[in-house]
Design a protein around this motif. Sequence first.
Motif, PDB file in Angstrom:
ATOM      1  N   SER A   1      24.240 -20.702  60.435  1.00  0.00           N
ATOM      2  CA  SER A   1      23.375 -21.184  59.025  1.00  0.00           C
ATOM      3  C   SER A   1      23.388 -22.826  58.969  1.00  0.00           C
ATOM      4  N   THR A   2      22.244 -23.105  57.747  1.00  0.00           N
ATOM      5  CA  THR A   2      21.951 -24.683  58.060  1.00  0.00           C
ATOM      6  C   THR A   2      23.473 -25.119  57.225  1.00  0.00           C
ATOM      7  N   GLY A   3      23.675 -26.163  56.990  1.00  0.00           N
ATOM      8  CA  GLY A   3      24.979 -26.359  56.319  1.00  0.00           C
ATOM      9  C   GLY A   3      24.635 -26.609  55.108  1.00  0.00           C
ATOM     10  N   ARG A   4      25.608 -26.439  53.656  1.00  0.00           N
ATOM     11  CA  ARG A   4      25.723 -26.593  52.286  1.00  0.00           C
ATOM     12  C   ARG A   4      25.133 -27.748  52.145  1.00  0.00           C
TER      13      ARG A   4
ATOM     14  N   LYS B   1      21.797 -22.784  50.906  1.00  0.00           N
ATOM     15  CA  LYS B   1      22.056 -22.516  52.890  1.00  0.00           C
ATOM     16  C   LYS B   1      20.664 -22.075  53.860  1.00  0.00           C
TER      17      LYS B   1
END
Length: 446
Positions: A435-438, A410
């Motif tokens: 947070s940015t995604g997985r 991430k």
Amino acid sequence: FSLEGPLGSEKTTFITGGRITYSNWLIREIPDPSFNRSKASFYDLILHLSHTFSEKDRIYFSAYMSNDQFRLNQDSTYGYGNRNIRVKWKHDFSTVFYHVLSAGVDEYSYYVNGRNNPKDAFDLGFGIRQYGVRSDFKYSPSNIHEVNFGLQHQIYRLDPGSQRPADASSLIAEKIVQKELGTESALYAGDQYRITDQLSIQAGLRYAFYRYVGPRRMYTYADGLPPSASTIKDSTDYTRGDLITSYHGPEVRFSARWMLSNNTSLKFSFNTVRQFIHMITNTAALSPTDIWKLSDPLIKPQYGQQAAVGFYTQPGTKGVEISVEAYYKNSVNYLDYKSGAQLVPNQQLERDVIGTKGKIYGIELLLKKTAGKLSGWLGYTYLRTLLKVNDAQAGELINQGKFYPANFDKPHIVNLVANYKFTQRYSISVTSTYSTGRPVTLPIAT
């Protein structure tokens, strides 16, 4: 609830507590009928006892137990729990030298019960148990020098999974994976010393010994070919306690802090680590179905090296702290799994996993304020976790043999915690996380 106090005298004290959720009651109040058969619950319990025998001897006992369970409508029921018990004895040889002897048991298990269709109803389970004992010594000859050393021993017992029919009407075939047993022993020593008012260092060395033992049936496969049912050359049956394979090696720790001024410092650290137990996660399953695997002749231990450097300062503004830290880590023998792999239950996991090497790097920025009406902190992390297949017998390549994002990659994470105090009695707080995604792999056809 929690309760604490003395037992009989001031020499013996206890703390006990527990929590339980009422979420099932709330779920039943939801008017949507699709939630009628849903449930979500948890509880945990703790107990801590301490007793003072003399000015130099004290003993501690602690226990913990938890259980979680959930089900969405008529889907499978998932449950998992933790249990651990620990006993610790501390003896003071003098005001500058003491010894701590501890022993304990840790256990984690989960289960999945599928009841959607009586013909394929099943019970799936997994468990891991760890026994450990360690002896730690600490010697502090002065307020600028501290030495610690000791030894430890752990026993790993894995129940890698079982699948059983729920009842006589189920057509599910029973599958029980062979249990695994391994031991890890280690000696360590460390030294922390403040050389000057500006410079302090900490160094340590740990040497680990690992043994993988029977009972177990092990297969050997044709050289240069991926492990599979068709490439089996031979098999060997080991009885209880027979040594199957062993690994050993050093782990190094070093860190240093240099005070540039009274409120500014520069830190550096480097360490290596060996891990003999692997955790494997099936990213397609939104359930607690992670599994653990001990290192064996075909699955090598994980090994990593990490370096970090950080800058920390407290500028003129009262209660304000600023820090910047960058780090880089490389690893080998991290396990990923092949396409279509079935992790639980799996009799020969070596046929469905791939050895990889990884690189993890990033930078962390933190702004913290601890004084005044407004307090809190703002943190930003840029982090990349990348893997690359380096297994000559993998049989397949991921991302054409190039680096690819790991499941937990991430890149951007932002955390904000703010508190504003109006008066001594009233305050307000705000917490925010971004947070940015997985990473995800989408199918190209169905």
